[in-house]
Design a protein around this motif. Structure first.
Motif, PDB file in Angstrom:
ATOM      1  N   HIS A   1     -38.973  21.545  23.076  1.00  0.00           N
ATOM      2  CA  HIS A   1     -37.970  21.778  24.119  1.00  0.00           C
ATOM      3  C   HIS A   1     -36.789  20.843  23.948  1.00  0.00           C
ATOM      4  O   HIS A   1     -36.970  19.647  23.665  1.00  0.00           O
ATOM      5  N   MET A   2     -35.574  21.373  24.080  1.00  0.00           N
ATOM      6  CA  MET A   2     -34.380  20.525  24.034  1.00  0.00           C
ATOM      7  C   MET A   2     -33.872  20.309  25.444  1.00  0.00           C
ATOM      8  O   MET A   2     -33.659  21.282  26.189  1.00  0.00           O
ATOM      9  N   ALA A   3     -33.701  19.053  25.832  1.00  0.00           N
ATOM     10  CA  ALA A   3     -33.125  18.754  27.149  1.00  0.00           C
ATOM     11  C   ALA A   3     -31.743  19.400  27.223  1.00  0.00           C
ATOM     12  O   ALA A   3     -31.034  19.462  26.210  1.00  0.00           O
TER      13      ALA A   3
ATOM     14  N   SER B   1     -29.019  17.421  25.776  1.00  0.00           N
ATOM     15  CA  SER B   1     -29.218  16.901  24.411  1.00  0.00           C
ATOM     16  C   SER B   1     -28.102  17.305  23.450  1.00  0.00           C
ATOM     17  O   SER B   1     -28.008  16.770  22.356  1.00  0.00           O
ATOM     18  N   VAL B   2     -27.302  18.261  23.854  1.00  0.00           N
ATOM     19  CA  VAL B   2     -26.203  18.722  22.998  1.00  0.00           C
ATOM     20  C   VAL B   2     -24.890  18.652  23.773  1.00  0.00           C
ATOM     21  O   VAL B   2     -24.898  18.521  24.997  1.00  0.00           O
ATOM     22  N   ASP B   3     -23.758  18.740  23.060  1.00  0.00           N
ATOM     23  CA  ASP B   3     -22.440  18.583  23.698  1.00  0.00           C
ATOM     24  C   ASP B   3     -22.243  19.551  24.853  1.00  0.00           C
ATOM     25  O   ASP B   3     -21.903  19.173  25.962  1.00  0.00           O
ATOM     26  N   GLU B   4     -22.440  20.850  24.524  1.00  0.00           N
ATOM     27  CA  GLU B   4     -22.337  21.841  25.594  1.00  0.00           C
ATOM     28  C   GLU B   4     -23.719  22.054  26.137  1.00  0.00           C
ATOM     29  O   GLU B   4     -24.642  22.342  25.378  1.00  0.00           O
ATOM     30  N   ARG B   5     -23.873  21.942  27.438  1.00  0.00           N
ATOM     31  CA  ARG B   5     -25.217  21.987  28.009  1.00  0.00           C
ATOM     32  C   ARG B   5     -25.979  23.233  27.584  1.00  0.00           C
ATOM     33  O   ARG B   5     -25.484  24.338  27.703  1.00  0.00           O
ATOM     34  N   LYS B   6     -27.204  23.006  27.100  1.00  0.00           N
ATOM     35  CA  LYS B   6     -28.072  24.109  26.721  1.00  0.00           C
ATOM     36  C   LYS B   6     -28.611  24.738  28.007  1.00  0.00           C
ATOM     37  O   LYS B   6     -28.883  24.002  28.956  1.00  0.00           O
ATOM     38  N   PRO B   7     -28.784  26.070  28.068  1.00  0.00           N
ATOM     39  CA  PRO B   7     -29.327  26.660  29.291  1.00  0.00           C
ATOM     40  C   PRO B   7     -30.695  26.062  29.628  1.00  0.00           C
ATOM     41  O   PRO B   7     -31.457  25.698  28.728  1.00  0.00           O
TER      42      PRO B   7
ATOM     43  N   ARG C   1     -35.033  31.509  22.895  1.00  0.00           N
ATOM     44  CA  ARG C   1     -35.811  32.125  21.800  1.00  0.00           C
ATOM     45  C   ARG C   1     -35.976  31.151  20.641  1.00  0.00           C
ATOM     46  O   ARG C   1     -37.003  31.113  19.984  1.00  0.00           O
ATOM     47  N   ARG C   2     -34.931  30.359  20.387  1.00  0.00           N
ATOM     48  CA  ARG C   2     -34.998  29.368  19.307  1.00  0.00           C
ATOM     49  C   ARG C   2     -36.115  28.355  19.579  1.00  0.00           C
ATOM     50  O   ARG C   2     -36.870  27.993  18.682  1.00  0.00           O
ATOM     51  N   GLU C   3     -36.218  27.913  20.820  1.00  0.00           N
ATOM     52  CA  GLU C   3     -37.247  26.919  21.153  1.00  0.00           C
ATOM     53  C   GLU C   3     -38.655  27.511  21.044  1.00  0.00           C
ATOM     54  O   GLU C   3     -39.585  26.833  20.613  1.00  0.00           O
TER      55      GLU C   3
ATOM     56  N   GLN D   1     -31.824  14.000  22.433  1.00  0.00           N
ATOM     57  CA  GLN D   1     -30.481  14.113  21.867  1.00  0.00           C
ATOM     58  C   GLN D   1     -30.604  14.815  20.524  1.00  0.00           C
ATOM     59  O   GLN D   1     -31.472  14.442  19.728  1.00  0.00           O
ATOM     60  N   ALA D   2     -29.761  15.837  20.300  1.00  0.00           N
ATOM     61  CA  ALA D   2     -29.876  16.632  19.073  1.00  0.00           C
ATOM     62  C   ALA D   2     -28.651  16.446  18.198  1.00  0.00           C
ATOM     63  O   ALA D   2     -27.518  16.627  18.658  1.00  0.00           O
ATOM     64  N   ASP D   3     -28.880  16.066  16.949  1.00  0.00           N
ATOM     65  CA  ASP D   3     -27.782  15.987  15.982  1.00  0.00           C
ATOM     66  C   ASP D   3     -28.288  16.444  14.623  1.00  0.00           C
ATOM     67  O   ASP D   3     -28.157  15.738  13.615  1.00  0.00           O
ATOM     68  N   GLY D   4     -28.938  17.610  14.600  1.00  0.00           N
ATOM     69  CA  GLY D   4     -29.479  18.154  13.353  1.00  0.00           C
ATOM     70  C   GLY D   4     -30.857  17.610  13.050  1.00  0.00           C
ATOM     71  O   GLY D   4     -31.207  16.492  13.437  1.00  0.00           O
ATOM     72  N   GLY D   5     -31.669  18.433  12.378  1.00  0.00           N
ATOM     73  CA  GLY D   5     -32.994  17.992  11.927  1.00  0.00           C
ATOM     74  C   GLY D   5     -33.985  17.740  13.044  1.00  0.00           C
ATOM     75  O   GLY D   5     -34.874  16.897  12.908  1.00  0.00           O
ATOM     76  N   THR D   6     -33.904  18.520  14.116  1.00  0.00           N
ATOM     77  CA  THR D   6     -34.823  18.249  15.231  1.00  0.00           C
ATOM     78  C   THR D   6     -36.223  18.800  14.964  1.00  0.00           C
ATOM     79  O   THR D   6     -37.204  18.220  15.421  1.00  0.00           O
ATOM     80  N   ARG D   7     -36.319  19.921  14.227  1.00  0.00           N
ATOM     81  CA  ARG D   7     -37.670  20.463  14.000  1.00  0.00           C
ATOM     82  C   ARG D   7     -38.473  19.510  13.114  1.00  0.00           C
ATOM     83  O   ARG D   7     -39.657  19.275  13.344  1.00  0.00           O
ATOM     84  N   THR D   8     -37.796  18.936  12.102  1.00  0.00           N
ATOM     85  CA  THR D   8     -38.505  18.052  11.172  1.00  0.00           C
ATOM     86  C   THR D   8     -38.834  16.714  11.836  1.00  0.00           C
ATOM     87  O   THR D   8     -39.944  16.212  11.718  1.00  0.00           O
TER      88      THR D   8
ATOM     89  N   ASN E   1     -26.922  15.964   9.260  1.00  0.00           N
ATOM     90  CA  ASN E   1     -26.609  15.907  10.691  1.00  0.00           C
ATOM     91  C   ASN E   1     -26.058  17.266  11.133  1.00  0.00           C
ATOM     92  O   ASN E   1     -25.905  18.179  10.325  1.00  0.00           O
ATOM     93  N   ASP E   2     -25.746  17.364  12.411  1.00  0.00           N
ATOM     94  CA  ASP E   2     -25.337  18.652  12.982  1.00  0.00           C
ATOM     95  C   ASP E   2     -24.079  19.212  12.312  1.00  0.00           C
ATOM     96  O   ASP E   2     -24.000  20.408  12.015  1.00  0.00           O
ATOM     97  N   LEU E   3     -23.116  18.321  12.045  1.00  0.00           N
ATOM     98  CA  LEU E   3     -21.860  18.757  11.434  1.00  0.00           C
ATOM     99  C   LEU E   3     -22.118  19.340  10.040  1.00  0.00           C
ATOM    100  O   LEU E   3     -21.573  20.382   9.668  1.00  0.00           O
TER     101      LEU E   3
ATOM    102  N   ALA F   1     -25.877  25.407   3.040  1.00  0.00           N
ATOM    103  CA  ALA F   1     -27.306  25.700   3.173  1.00  0.00           C
ATOM    104  C   ALA F   1     -28.031  24.529   3.821  1.00  0.00           C
ATOM    105  O   ALA F   1     -27.580  23.389   3.725  1.00  0.00           O
ATOM    106  N   ASP F   2     -29.124  24.844   4.514  1.00  0.00           N
ATOM    107  CA  ASP F   2     -30.008  23.758   4.962  1.00  0.00           C
ATOM    108  C   ASP F   2     -31.456  24.136   4.739  1.00  0.00           C
ATOM    109  O   ASP F   2     -31.830  25.302   4.852  1.00  0.00           O
ATOM    110  N   MET F   3     -32.221  23.134   4.339  1.00  0.00           N
ATOM    111  CA  MET F   3     -33.601  23.370   3.913  1.00  0.00           C
ATOM    112  C   MET F   3     -34.536  22.346   4.580  1.00  0.00           C
ATOM    113  O   MET F   3     -34.740  21.262   4.052  1.00  0.00           O
TER     114      MET F   3
END
Ligand code: ADP
Length: 247
Positions: free
Chosen positions: A80-82, A85-91, A96-98, A131-138, A176-178, A185-187
């Motif tokens: 779950h992402m708070a 945790s991101v710049d624009e508030r996540k609903p 579905r992503r979570e 706080q999310a800045d890329g690579g949260t699943r890993t 990172n997120d940027l 690509a991201d792996m």
């Protein structure tokens, strides 16, 4: 995710990335175990600006009862992402992503937990992205495996994860997120460091087979470092307990 139509320079002429790292450099990593009082096991993992808590409850009685398995435990996992945790508030609530990432993380963890040691029970795992800045699943998998170890649950190995990206034609470790947003690509990869097997491997975007091999070797190097920090965090936790018990 929608890409904005603007130029972002991700690597400078000296091969240095937007946050000052070399291509094969991890972000600053911080790992702590046993950080939450109200869980059976917990961990905190920070990879740069990505900050994640994991909490484990159980093994405990299965609810609802009809899901009980006579020969093994069931693992439940919620990523779950708070909303902050991101710049624009996540609903609020689960997107579905979570839901998808909860499954991906659970499937990785199921490969290491000795489920048959705990028949008729369930183990709940919560991965909370603060706080999310890329690579949260890993980073979530790295944290969850430590929280399971902290709960004393029998496992064949820890799991450590990292995402390798391709930006402006170059492979870069721990994106990172940027870099995720504007790269080619991201792996994301998660590995059992001792047993040397892969339990998560995804590729979004395009790489040649040779690049995939190089990216995997890069991930492996990064994961070895993360694994050392996991082990150190567990040792710190263990020695603190020794002091507590002696008092
Ligand atoms: P991962 O976090 O495992 O890399 P993704 O590739 O799906 O997973 O996401 C990359 C990054 O995109 C996240 O780490 C986060 O920084 C950002 N992100 C994800 N979902 C959202 C969202 N709903 N709003 C804003 N940013 C998001």
């Amino acid at each position: 995710m929608m890409l904005e139509n603007r130029q972002v320079k991700l690597i400078d002429e000296n091969g240095i990335r937007v946050d000052g790292r070399r291509p094969d450099e991890l972000r600053p990593v911080k790992i702590e175990v046993g950080v939450l009082d109200n869980s059976d096991g917990s961990a905190y993992v920070e990879m740069g600006r990505t900050k994640i808590y994991a909490a484990v409850f159980g093994p405990k009685e299965v609810y609802p009862k009809h899901l009980e398995q006579p020969d093994r435990a069931i693992l439940n996992c919620r990523y779950h992402m708070a909303s902050f945790s991101v710049d624009e508030r996540k609903p609020l609530g689960m997107t579905r992503r979570e839901i998808e990432l909860s499954k991906v993380i659970r499937q990785a963890l199921e490969t290491v937990v000795f489920l048959e040691e705990y028949p008729r029970t369930m183990i709940d795992i919560f991965v909370e992205v603060i706080q999310a800045d890329g690579g949260t699943r890993t980073a979530g998998i790295t944290a969850a495996s430590l929280a399971l170890a902290d709960a004393g649950i029998a496992m064949s190995d820890l799991i450590a994860g990292v995402a390798v990206g391709k930006v402006e034609g170059r492979l870069v470790l721990d994106i990172n997120d940027l870099e995720d947003k504007y790269g080619e690509a991201d792996m994301p990869v998660a590995i059992l460091p001792r047993l040397n097997s892969i339990v998560l491997f995804q590729l979004n975007g395009r790489m040649t087979l040779e690049e995939v091999k190089q990216a995997l070797a890069m991930a492996r190097e990064g994961i070895n470092k993360i694994y050392q920090l996991q082990v150190e965090a567990l040792k710190r936790r263990y020695s603190v307990n020794q002091i507590d018990e002696g008092q």
